[in-house]
Write a protein that holds these residues in place. Structure first.
Motif, PDB file in Angstrom:
ATOM      1  N   GLY A   1      23.639  26.644 -44.706  1.00  0.00           N
ATOM      2  CA  GLY A   1      25.013  27.100 -44.522  1.00  0.00           C
ATOM      3  C   GLY A   1      25.051  28.609 -44.405  1.00  0.00           C
ATOM      4  O   GLY A   1      24.154  29.304 -44.893  1.00  0.00           O
ATOM      5  N   VAL A   2      26.064  29.121 -43.742  1.00  0.00           N
ATOM      6  CA  VAL A   2      26.265  30.569 -43.618  1.00  0.00           C
ATOM      7  C   VAL A   2      27.563  30.925 -44.337  1.00  0.00           C
ATOM      8  O   VAL A   2      28.636  30.422 -43.983  1.00  0.00           O
ATOM      9  CB  VAL A   2      26.339  30.996 -42.141  1.00  0.00           C
ATOM     10  N   PRO A   3      27.506  31.772 -45.380  1.00  0.00           N
ATOM     11  CA  PRO A   3      28.728  32.132 -46.102  1.00  0.00           C
ATOM     12  C   PRO A   3      29.527  33.193 -45.360  1.00  0.00           C
ATOM     13  O   PRO A   3      28.963  34.067 -44.696  1.00  0.00           O
ATOM     14  CB  PRO A   3      28.198  32.675 -47.431  1.00  0.00           C
ATOM     15  N   GLY A   4      30.823  33.095 -45.481  1.00  0.00           N
ATOM     16  CA  GLY A   4      31.720  34.138 -44.983  1.00  0.00           C
ATOM     17  C   GLY A   4      32.653  34.554 -46.101  1.00  0.00           C
ATOM     18  O   GLY A   4      33.364  33.714 -46.663  1.00  0.00           O
ATOM     19  N   THR A   5      32.634  35.825 -46.476  1.00  0.00           N
ATOM     20  CA  THR A   5      33.519  36.333 -47.529  1.00  0.00           C
ATOM     21  C   THR A   5      34.666  37.085 -46.880  1.00  0.00           C
ATOM     22  O   THR A   5      34.461  38.110 -46.214  1.00  0.00           O
ATOM     23  CB  THR A   5      32.759  37.259 -48.496  1.00  0.00           C
TER      24      THR A   5
ATOM     25  N   LEU B   1      25.622  23.515 -41.846  1.00  0.00           N
ATOM     26  CA  LEU B   1      24.684  23.282 -40.746  1.00  0.00           C
ATOM     27  C   LEU B   1      25.150  22.111 -39.886  1.00  0.00           C
ATOM     28  O   LEU B   1      25.478  21.042 -40.389  1.00  0.00           O
ATOM     29  CB  LEU B   1      23.297  22.997 -41.300  1.00  0.00           C
ATOM     30  N   LEU B   2      25.172  22.338 -38.583  1.00  0.00           N
ATOM     31  CA  LEU B   2      25.536  21.291 -37.630  1.00  0.00           C
ATOM     32  C   LEU B   2      24.296  20.641 -37.021  1.00  0.00           C
ATOM     33  O   LEU B   2      24.223  19.418 -36.876  1.00  0.00           O
ATOM     34  CB  LEU B   2      26.411  21.877 -36.517  1.00  0.00           C
ATOM     35  N   ASN B   3      23.292  21.466 -36.706  1.00  0.00           N
ATOM     36  CA  ASN B   3      22.124  20.912 -36.026  1.00  0.00           C
ATOM     37  C   ASN B   3      20.909  21.794 -36.302  1.00  0.00           C
ATOM     38  O   ASN B   3      21.020  23.015 -36.420  1.00  0.00           O
ATOM     39  CB  ASN B   3      22.374  20.843 -34.521  1.00  0.00           C
ATOM     40  N   LEU B   4      19.743  21.151 -36.421  1.00  0.00           N
ATOM     41  CA  LEU B   4      18.476  21.856 -36.602  1.00  0.00           C
ATOM     42  C   LEU B   4      17.466  21.260 -35.627  1.00  0.00           C
ATOM     43  O   LEU B   4      17.308  20.038 -35.557  1.00  0.00           O
ATOM     44  CB  LEU B   4      17.988  21.701 -38.046  1.00  0.00           C
ATOM     45  N   SER B   5      16.786  22.118 -34.880  1.00  0.00           N
ATOM     46  CA  SER B   5      15.778  21.620 -33.941  1.00  0.00           C
ATOM     47  C   SER B   5      14.518  22.463 -34.035  1.00  0.00           C
ATOM     48  O   SER B   5      14.577  23.672 -34.286  1.00  0.00           O
ATOM     49  CB  SER B   5      16.317  21.645 -32.505  1.00  0.00           C
TER      50      SER B   5
ATOM     51  N   LEU C   1       5.949  27.846 -34.721  1.00  0.00           N
ATOM     52  CA  LEU C   1       7.053  27.078 -34.156  1.00  0.00           C
ATOM     53  C   LEU C   1       8.343  27.857 -34.310  1.00  0.00           C
ATOM     54  O   LEU C   1       8.405  28.873 -35.008  1.00  0.00           O
ATOM     55  CB  LEU C   1       7.147  25.698 -34.805  1.00  0.00           C
ATOM     56  N   THR C   2       9.385  27.379 -33.657  1.00  0.00           N
ATOM     57  CA  THR C   2      10.689  28.036 -33.717  1.00  0.00           C
ATOM     58  C   THR C   2      11.735  27.040 -34.194  1.00  0.00           C
ATOM     59  O   THR C   2      11.804  25.915 -33.692  1.00  0.00           O
ATOM     60  CB  THR C   2      11.097  28.577 -32.335  1.00  0.00           C
ATOM     61  N   VAL C   3      12.517  27.463 -35.187  1.00  0.00           N
ATOM     62  CA  VAL C   3      13.612  26.645 -35.696  1.00  0.00           C
ATOM     63  C   VAL C   3      14.912  27.207 -35.139  1.00  0.00           C
ATOM     64  O   VAL C   3      15.172  28.410 -35.234  1.00  0.00           O
ATOM     65  CB  VAL C   3      13.653  26.658 -37.237  1.00  0.00           C
ATOM     66  N   THR C   4      15.717  26.320 -34.559  1.00  0.00           N
ATOM     67  CA  THR C   4      17.020  26.724 -34.023  1.00  0.00           C
ATOM     68  C   THR C   4      18.122  26.038 -34.827  1.00  0.00           C
ATOM     69  O   THR C   4      18.103  24.817 -34.991  1.00  0.00           O
ATOM     70  CB  THR C   4      17.145  26.346 -32.537  1.00  0.00           C
ATOM     71  N   LEU C   5      19.049  26.858 -35.347  1.00  0.00           N
ATOM     72  CA  LEU C   5      20.125  26.361 -36.197  1.00  0.00           C
ATOM     73  C   LEU C   5      21.479  26.604 -35.529  1.00  0.00           C
ATOM     74  O   LEU C   5      21.730  27.691 -35.005  1.00  0.00           O
ATOM     75  CB  LEU C   5      20.109  27.064 -37.557  1.00  0.00           C
ATOM     76  N   THR C   6      22.335  25.605 -35.553  1.00  0.00           N
ATOM     77  CA  THR C   6      23.733  25.777 -35.144  1.00  0.00           C
ATOM     78  C   THR C   6      24.618  25.327 -36.302  1.00  0.00           C
ATOM     79  O   THR C   6      24.239  24.430 -37.074  1.00  0.00           O
ATOM     80  CB  THR C   6      24.065  24.969 -33.870  1.00  0.00           C
ATOM     81  N   PHE C   7      25.807  25.940 -36.411  1.00  0.00           N
ATOM     82  CA  PHE C   7      26.661  25.707 -37.572  1.00  0.00           C
ATOM     83  C   PHE C   7      28.052  25.236 -37.147  1.00  0.00           C
ATOM     84  O   PHE C   7      28.524  25.542 -36.056  1.00  0.00           O
ATOM     85  CB  PHE C   7      26.774  26.988 -38.409  1.00  0.00           C
ATOM     86  N   ASN C   8      28.674  24.491 -38.063  1.00  0.00           N
ATOM     87  CA  ASN C   8      30.002  23.943 -37.810  1.00  0.00           C
ATOM     88  C   ASN C   8      31.074  25.023 -37.863  1.00  0.00           C
ATOM     89  O   ASN C   8      30.970  25.970 -38.654  1.00  0.00           O
ATOM     90  CB  ASN C   8      30.350  22.888 -38.870  1.00  0.00           C
TER      91      ASN C   8
END
Length: 204
Positions: free
Chosen positions: A105-109, A133-137, A145-152
């Motif tokens: 998750g990514v926090p936003g204050t 987290l919405l998706n991890l590839s 390797l490379t991890v790609t993260l997308t968030f809701n």
């Protein structure tokens, strides 16, 4: 004159018909109160709040601002907001070694500043929400390797009463922290931010 209060007993000559003409004496003007003698919206507001405010450790990204004037000692300002937001773009991390820890998750204050952002203003409110987290590839099954993260997208709601604003004009700034590692910052896709002056509660 046309009677504007024909359904009021004071206007006996109108017979309940708004278009009938009746003498002015049948429709006396409503009594007026001196300024400040009445009770405006939310004048009986009671507030109990405890909001931790700590010194920000990240850059403050402005979202919007509103300006309002308090005209007497004891005035309060009701601040309300809704922000729909998400981390900008897609987060890509190169993985060179294991074991690996990933934030899901990514926090936003979100902060409200009175009169200025930073040292020249007053940070009166903050709240933290998290975009999950919405998706991890993964780009490969062996290192590197490379991890790609997308968030809701996330919707954050808040309200706060500024009980210490001195009389005069005040601009309230809404900001969000930019977490480390999120190069594009946080993108608000929609927001509402409002301020309303509240007079002191009447003496009992």
């Amino acid at each position: 004159m046309a009677c504007s209060s024909c359904f009021n007993p004071c206007c006996s000559g109108c017979g309940g018909n708004r278009v009938v003409i009746c003498p002015p004496t049948f429709c006396p003007p409503a009594p007026t109160l001196p300024v400040g003698a009445g009770c405006n919206l939310l004048c009986e507001l009671q507030v109990s709040e405890s909001v931790p405010v700590v010194a920000p450790t990240a850059a403050q990204q402005p979202i919007t601002s509103v300006t309002i004037t308090t005209d007497q000692v004891g005035d309060r300002v009701l601040l309300e907001g809704t922000v729909e937001w998400a981390p900008a773009g897609i987060l890509t991390l190169p993985i060179l070694a294991l074991p690996l820890t990933l934030n899901l998750g990514v926090p936003g204050t979100f902060r409200i500043w009175r009169d200025a952002i930073g040292p020249g203003g007053t940070n009166i409110f903050e709240t933290t929400d998290t975009s999950s987290l919405l998706n991890l590839s993964l780009s490969a099954s062996v290192l590197p390797l490379t991890v790609t993260l997308t968030f809701n997208p996330t919707t954050t709601n808040f309200h706060f009463v500024d009980q210490t604003a001195p009389p005069g004009p005040h601009t309230y700034f809404l900001t969000v922290d930019v977490p480390a590692g999120i190069g594009g910052g946080i993108i608000p896709s929609a927001f509402v931010f409002t301020a309303q002056e509240i007079n002191p509660n009447p003496l009992i």
